[in-house]
Scaffold this motif. Structure first.
Motif, PDB file in Angstrom:
ATOM      1  N   ARG A  93       0.823  -1.219   0.000  1.00 17.06           N
ATOM      2  CA  ARG A  93       0.000   0.000   0.000  1.00 17.06           C
ATOM      3  C   ARG A  93       0.856   1.268   0.000  1.00 17.06           C
ATOM      4  O   ARG A  93       0.413   2.308  -0.408  1.00 17.06           O
ATOM      5  CB  ARG A  93      -0.973  -0.009   1.192  1.00 17.06           C
ATOM      6  CG  ARG A  93      -2.173  -0.904   0.942  1.00 17.06           C
ATOM      7  CD  ARG A  93      -3.003  -1.099   2.173  1.00 17.06           C
ATOM      8  NE  ARG A  93      -2.346  -1.964   3.144  1.00 17.06           N
ATOM      9  CZ  ARG A  93      -2.889  -2.363   4.281  1.00 17.06           C
ATOM     10  NH1 ARG A  93      -4.096  -1.964   4.603  1.00 17.06           N
ATOM     11  NH2 ARG A  93      -2.231  -3.163   5.093  1.00 17.06           N
ATOM     12  N   HIS A 127      -2.564  -4.336  -4.794  1.00 16.11           N
ATOM     13  CA  HIS A 127      -3.369  -3.139  -4.586  1.00 16.11           C
ATOM     14  C   HIS A 127      -3.366  -2.257  -5.847  1.00 16.11           C
ATOM     15  O   HIS A 127      -4.389  -1.684  -6.217  1.00 16.11           O
ATOM     16  CB  HIS A 127      -2.753  -2.404  -3.398  1.00 16.11           C
ATOM     17  CG  HIS A 127      -3.462  -1.174  -3.039  1.00 16.11           C
ATOM     18  ND1 HIS A 127      -4.770  -1.190  -2.596  1.00 16.11           N
ATOM     19  CD2 HIS A 127      -3.081   0.118  -3.065  1.00 16.11           C
ATOM     20  CE1 HIS A 127      -5.137   0.047  -2.370  1.00 16.11           C
ATOM     21  NE2 HIS A 127      -4.138   0.858  -2.641  1.00 16.11           N
ATOM     22  N   ASP A 169     -14.049   1.274  -3.406  1.00 20.31           N
ATOM     23  CA  ASP A 169     -13.330   2.538  -3.617  1.00 20.31           C
ATOM     24  C   ASP A 169     -12.943   2.659  -5.087  1.00 20.31           C
ATOM     25  O   ASP A 169     -13.028   1.696  -5.856  1.00 20.31           O
ATOM     26  CB  ASP A 169     -12.103   2.673  -2.688  1.00 20.31           C
ATOM     27  CG  ASP A 169     -11.129   1.518  -2.832  1.00 20.31           C
ATOM     28  OD1 ASP A 169     -11.025   0.949  -3.943  1.00 20.31           O
ATOM     29  OD2 ASP A 169     -10.462   1.180  -1.838  1.00 20.31           O
ATOM     30  N   LYS A 193     -14.965   7.020  -1.842  1.00 22.13           N
ATOM     31  CA  LYS A 193     -14.760   7.338  -0.425  1.00 22.13           C
ATOM     32  C   LYS A 193     -13.584   8.293  -0.278  1.00 22.13           C
ATOM     33  O   LYS A 193     -12.630   8.255  -1.053  1.00 22.13           O
ATOM     34  CB  LYS A 193     -14.530   6.054   0.385  1.00 22.13           C
ATOM     35  CG  LYS A 193     -13.212   5.372   0.130  1.00 22.13           C
ATOM     36  CD  LYS A 193     -12.978   4.134   0.984  1.00 22.13           C
ATOM     37  CE  LYS A 193     -11.597   3.563   0.672  1.00 22.13           C
ATOM     38  NZ  LYS A 193     -11.305   2.273   1.210  1.00 22.13           N
ATOM     39  N   ARG A 195     -10.707   9.350   2.381  1.00 17.32           N
ATOM     40  CA  ARG A 195     -10.072   8.891   3.608  1.00 17.32           C
ATOM     41  C   ARG A 195      -9.072   9.946   4.093  1.00 17.32           C
ATOM     42  O   ARG A 195      -8.370  10.542   3.270  1.00 17.32           O
ATOM     43  CB  ARG A 195      -9.316   7.591   3.289  1.00 17.32           C
ATOM     44  CG  ARG A 195      -9.234   6.612   4.435  1.00 17.32           C
ATOM     45  CD  ARG A 195      -8.249   5.530   4.056  1.00 17.32           C
ATOM     46  NE  ARG A 195      -8.832   4.247   3.685  1.00 17.32           N
ATOM     47  CZ  ARG A 195      -9.153   3.297   4.547  1.00 17.32           C
ATOM     48  NH1 ARG A 195      -8.998   3.470   5.813  1.00 17.32           N
ATOM     49  NH2 ARG A 195      -9.622   2.138   4.116  1.00 17.32           N
ATOM     50  N   ASP A 219     -13.046  -6.443  -2.975  1.00 16.60           N
ATOM     51  CA  ASP A 219     -11.885  -5.619  -2.617  1.00 16.60           C
ATOM     52  C   ASP A 219     -10.635  -6.480  -2.653  1.00 16.60           C
ATOM     53  O   ASP A 219     -10.715  -7.718  -2.683  1.00 16.60           O
ATOM     54  CB  ASP A 219     -12.092  -5.030  -1.212  1.00 16.60           C
ATOM     55  CG  ASP A 219     -11.374  -3.698  -1.032  1.00 16.60           C
ATOM     56  OD1 ASP A 219     -10.580  -3.313  -1.923  1.00 16.60           O
ATOM     57  OD2 ASP A 219     -11.604  -3.036  -0.010  1.00 16.60           O
ATOM     58  N   ASP A 220      -9.466  -5.823  -2.612  1.00  8.85           N
ATOM     59  CA  ASP A 220      -8.233  -6.612  -2.592  1.00  8.85           C
ATOM     60  C   ASP A 220      -7.960  -7.191  -1.209  1.00  8.85           C
ATOM     61  O   ASP A 220      -7.425  -8.286  -1.093  1.00  8.85           O
ATOM     62  CB  ASP A 220      -7.025  -5.792  -3.085  1.00  8.85           C
ATOM     63  CG  ASP A 220      -6.832  -4.488  -2.337  1.00  8.85           C
ATOM     64  OD1 ASP A 220      -7.788  -4.018  -1.687  1.00  8.85           O
ATOM     65  OD2 ASP A 220      -5.725  -3.929  -2.386  1.00  8.85           O
ATOM     66  N   MET A 221      -8.337  -6.439  -0.156  1.00  9.70           N
ATOM     67  CA  MET A 221      -8.042  -6.942   1.195  1.00  9.70           C
ATOM     68  C   MET A 221      -9.042  -6.412   2.210  1.00  9.70           C
ATOM     69  O   MET A 221      -9.695  -5.397   1.983  1.00  9.70           O
ATOM     70  CB  MET A 221      -6.636  -6.528   1.614  1.00  9.70           C
ATOM     71  CG  MET A 221      -6.442  -5.055   1.798  1.00  9.70           C
ATOM     72  SD  MET A 221      -4.743  -4.637   2.229  1.00  9.70           S
ATOM     73  CE  MET A 221      -3.969  -4.572   0.626  1.00  9.70           C
ATOM     74  N   ILE A 222      -9.156  -7.141   3.306  1.00  9.62           N
ATOM     75  CA  ILE A 222      -9.884  -6.614   4.467  1.00  9.62           C
ATOM     76  C   ILE A 222      -8.847  -6.479   5.567  1.00  9.62           C
ATOM     77  O   ILE A 222      -8.221  -7.464   5.965  1.00  9.62           O
ATOM     78  CB  ILE A 222     -11.005  -7.559   4.935  1.00  9.62           C
ATOM     79  CG1 ILE A 222     -12.049  -7.742   3.839  1.00  9.62           C
ATOM     80  CG2 ILE A 222     -11.647  -7.024   6.217  1.00  9.62           C
ATOM     81  CD1 ILE A 222     -13.134  -8.768   4.166  1.00  9.62           C
ATOM     82  N   SER A 223      -8.639  -5.245   6.037  1.00 11.58           N
ATOM     83  CA  SER A 223      -7.694  -5.051   7.134  1.00 11.58           C
ATOM     84  C   SER A 223      -8.499  -4.724   8.393  1.00 11.58           C
ATOM     85  O   SER A 223      -8.902  -5.633   9.126  1.00 11.58           O
ATOM     86  CB  SER A 223      -6.693  -3.951   6.767  1.00 11.58           C
ATOM     87  OG  SER A 223      -5.765  -3.784   7.801  1.00 11.58           O
ATOM     88  N   THR A 224      -8.806  -3.456   8.627  1.00 11.70           N
ATOM     89  CA  THR A 224      -9.631  -3.131   9.802  1.00 11.70           C
ATOM     90  C   THR A 224     -11.096  -3.503   9.561  1.00 11.70           C
ATOM     91  O   THR A 224     -11.876  -3.607  10.505  1.00 11.70           O
ATOM     92  CB  THR A 224      -9.601  -1.619  10.091  1.00 11.70           C
ATOM     93  OG1 THR A 224     -10.150  -0.928   8.945  1.00 11.70           O
ATOM     94  CG2 THR A 224      -8.181  -1.139  10.343  1.00 11.70           C
ATOM     95  N   GLY A 225     -11.477  -3.657   8.296  1.00 11.09           N
ATOM     96  CA  GLY A 225     -12.871  -3.946   7.941  1.00 11.09           C
ATOM     97  C   GLY A 225     -13.693  -2.675   7.750  1.00 11.09           C
ATOM     98  O   GLY A 225     -14.845  -2.731   7.339  1.00 11.09           O
ATOM     99  N   ARG A 226     -13.078  -1.507   8.019  1.00 14.08           N
ATOM    100  CA  ARG A 226     -13.842  -0.257   7.950  1.00 14.08           C
ATOM    101  C   ARG A 226     -14.390   0.014   6.545  1.00 14.08           C
ATOM    102  O   ARG A 226     -15.524   0.461   6.394  1.00 14.08           O
ATOM    103  CB  ARG A 226     -12.957   0.928   8.381  1.00 14.08           C
ATOM    104  CG  ARG A 226     -12.828   1.018   9.886  1.00 14.08           C
ATOM    105  CD  ARG A 226     -12.127   2.287  10.290  1.00 14.08           C
ATOM    106  NE  ARG A 226     -10.756   2.299   9.817  1.00 14.08           N
ATOM    107  CZ  ARG A 226      -9.747   2.881  10.468  1.00 14.08           C
ATOM    108  NH1 ARG A 226      -9.973   3.494  11.599  1.00 14.08           N
ATOM    109  NH2 ARG A 226      -8.524   2.863   9.992  1.00 14.08           N
ATOM    110  N   THR A 227     -13.597  -0.288   5.508  1.00 13.45           N
ATOM    111  CA  THR A 227     -14.031  -0.016   4.129  1.00 13.45           C
ATOM    112  C   THR A 227     -15.279  -0.834   3.804  1.00 13.45           C
ATOM    113  O   THR A 227     -16.263  -0.319   3.260  1.00 13.45           O
ATOM    114  CB  THR A 227     -12.895  -0.379   3.141  1.00 13.45           C
ATOM    115  OG1 THR A 227     -11.749   0.363   3.505  1.00 13.45           O
ATOM    116  CG2 THR A 227     -13.269  -0.104   1.711  1.00 13.45           C
TER     117      THR A 227
HETATM  118  C1  R5P Z   1      -7.727   0.452   0.019  1.00 13.41           C
HETATM  119  O1  R5P Z   1      -7.623   1.292  -0.836  1.00 13.41           O
HETATM  120  C2  R5P Z   1      -7.783  -1.034  -0.188  1.00 13.41           C
HETATM  121  O2  R5P Z   1      -8.196  -1.402  -1.465  1.00 13.41           O
HETATM  122  C3  R5P Z   1      -8.702  -1.656   0.841  1.00 13.41           C
HETATM  123  O3  R5P Z   1     -10.011  -1.167   0.605  1.00 13.41           O
HETATM  124  C4  R5P Z   1      -8.298  -1.274   2.220  1.00 13.41           C
HETATM  125  O4  R5P Z   1      -6.932  -1.455   2.403  1.00 13.41           O
HETATM  126  C5  R5P Z   1      -9.072  -2.085   3.235  1.00 13.41           C
HETATM  127  O5  R5P Z   1      -8.677  -1.656   4.496  1.00 13.41           O
HETATM  128  P1  R5P Z   1      -9.651  -1.612   5.731  1.00 13.41           P
HETATM  129  O6  R5P Z   1     -10.252  -2.982   5.889  1.00 13.41           O
HETATM  130  O7  R5P Z   1      -8.756  -1.246   6.885  1.00 13.41           O
HETATM  131  O8  R5P Z   1     -10.679  -0.555   5.485  1.00 13.41           O
END
Ligand code: R5P
Length: 301
Positions: A93, A127, A169, A193, A195, A219-227
Motif C-alpha cells: 500500500r 493493490h 473505492d 470514499k 479517507r 476488494d483486494d483486502m480486508i484489514s480493519t474492515g472499515r471499508t
Molecule cells: C484500500 O484502498 C484497499 O483497497 C482496501 O479497501 C483497504 O486497504 C481495506 O482496508 P480496511 O479494511 O482497513 O478498510
C-alpha cells in the motif's frame, strides 16, 4: 523443481505441494528465545530450480526477514534459480510517496528481494497494477477473481438481473470491470470514499452507479474492515438488501469480529493467501484456496 516453505502459511504451502504431487523440501528454521531466526537448507539444491512459499502477514517484518534468510541460504547452497511465492505482498500500500517526506516501503522491500538474487516473484491481487513495474525481476501477478466469479455464479444461479458488483473505492474499479467481463457483463458500481491520510478514517462516501437488491462488494483486502462495513451500510441506506463480500487477502487487523454481524452482510469470502488466526474466524466467513492457481503457474516454470 524443489519447494520450500517459510513458517507464515504452511497449510497453503502443503496444498500447493500436494497439487503438484510433491513433498516440501527440508528446511531447518530455528527460532532463538529473542525471536531471531537461523535458517539452514538440509537438501542438496545445487543447480536446482527452487520455489520458496512465504506470505507476509501478519507480522510483515518477521516474515520478510525469514524469506530473506531462506533465499540467502538457497543461493549460498548453489540453487540455480529462486522463485518467491509471496501470495500477500506486504507493504504494497506504500508504493509511492503520498505526502512529502514519506518512505516508499514497497521499494525498500523490492530492493531487498532483488539484492538477494531472487529471480522471480509470484503474487496475488496487488493493490495497484503498477507495482510489478517497480521490480527489475519478473513478477507474475495472479488474481483470485476467477475463483470469486465461480462463487458468484453459484450464489445467483447465473441470474444477474438483481445483482451488481460494487467496488468499495475508486482504486478497485478495474478489478470490478475484470470480474464483470468474467460474468458476461454484469453491472457494476463504485463507492467514492474520502479517507484522511493521517488517521486512515473514512470521511465521506457516495455511490457512483446502480444500486440493486444484491450487491457483491469486491476488494483486494480486508484489514480493519472499515471499508467493507462503511460500504455495506451505505448500500443498505440506498436500498440494497443483501451484501456478499469478496476480498482476496484476509489481513484481518480488526479487534472485534462482531463488525461482520450486521444483517445486511450475508457472507464474507476471502482466500488463503494469509493464514487466519482461529480467533479472527467468524460464522459468515468462507475461505477459498488459491493453491491450485499457484500450482498451475509453477507447472509453467
Ligand atoms: C484500500 O484502498 C484497499 O483497497 C482496501 O479497501 C483497504 O486497504 C481495506 O482496508 P480496511 O479494511 O482497513 O478498510
Amino acid at each position: 523443481m524443489l519447494l520450500y516453505s517459510g513458517t507464515s502459511n504452511i497449510s497453503l504451502a502443503k496444498k500447493i505441494a500436494s497439487s503438484l504431487n510433491q513433498e516440501l523440501g527440508n528446511l531447518e528454521i530455528h527460532i532463538f528465545p529473542d525471536g531471531e531466526r537461523r535458517v539452514r537448507v538440509e537438501d542438496n539444491v545445487v543447480d536446482r530450480d527452487v520455489v520458496v512459499i512465504q506470505t507476509t502477514s501478519p507480522k510483515p517484518e518477521l516474515n520478510y526477514f525469514e524469506l530473506f534468510f531462506i533465499a540467502d541460504a538457497l543461493k549460498r547452497s548453489g540453487a540455480k534459480s529462486v522463485t518467491a511465492v509471496v501470495a500477500y505482498l506486504g507493504y504494497q500500500r506504500q508504493d509511492h510517496v503520498f505526502r512529502s517526506g514519506e518512505a516508499v516501503s514497497m521499494d525498500v522491500i523490492i530492493k531487498n528481494l532483488e539484492s538477494l538474487g531472487i529471480d522471480k516473484v509470484i503474487t496475488f491481487d496487488l493493490h495497484s497494477i503498477k507495482i510489478p513495474e517497480l521490480f527489475k525481476i519478473p513478477v507474475v501477478h495472479l488474481s483470485a477473481l476467477p475463483i470469486f466469479a465461480e462463487e458468484i455464479k453459484k450464489i445467483t444461479n447465473n441470474k444477474f438481473d438483481e445483482a451488481v458488483l460494487v467496488s468499495p473505492d475508486m482504486g478497485g474499479i478495474r478489478r470490478i470491470e475484470m470480474l464483470s467481463d468474467m460474468l458476461g457483463g454484469i453491472s457494476s458500481s463504485s463507492i467514492i470514499k474520502n479517507r484522511d491520510l493521517k488517521s486512515g478514517n473514512i470521511e465521506s462516501a457516495e455511490i457512483n452507479g446502480e444500486v440493486k437488491q444484491v450487491a457483491f462488494v469486491v476488494d483486494d483486502m480486508i484489514s480493519t474492515g472499515r471499508t467493507i462495513i462503511a460500504g455495506a451500510n451505505l448500500l443498505k441506506e440506498k436500498g440494497t438488501e443483501e451484501v456478499y463480500v469478496f476480498a482476496t487477502h484476509p489481513v484481518f487487523s480488526f479487534e472485534d469480529k462482531g463488525i461482520f454481524d450486521e444483517d445486511i452482510i450475508k457472507r464474507v469470502f476471502v482466500t488463503d493467501t494469509i493464514e487466519i488466526d482461529i480467533k479472527k474466524k467468524f460464522e459468515k466467513l468462507e475461505v477459498l484456496s488459491i493453491a491450485n492457481l499457484i500450482a498451475e503457474e509453477l507447472k509453467k516454470q
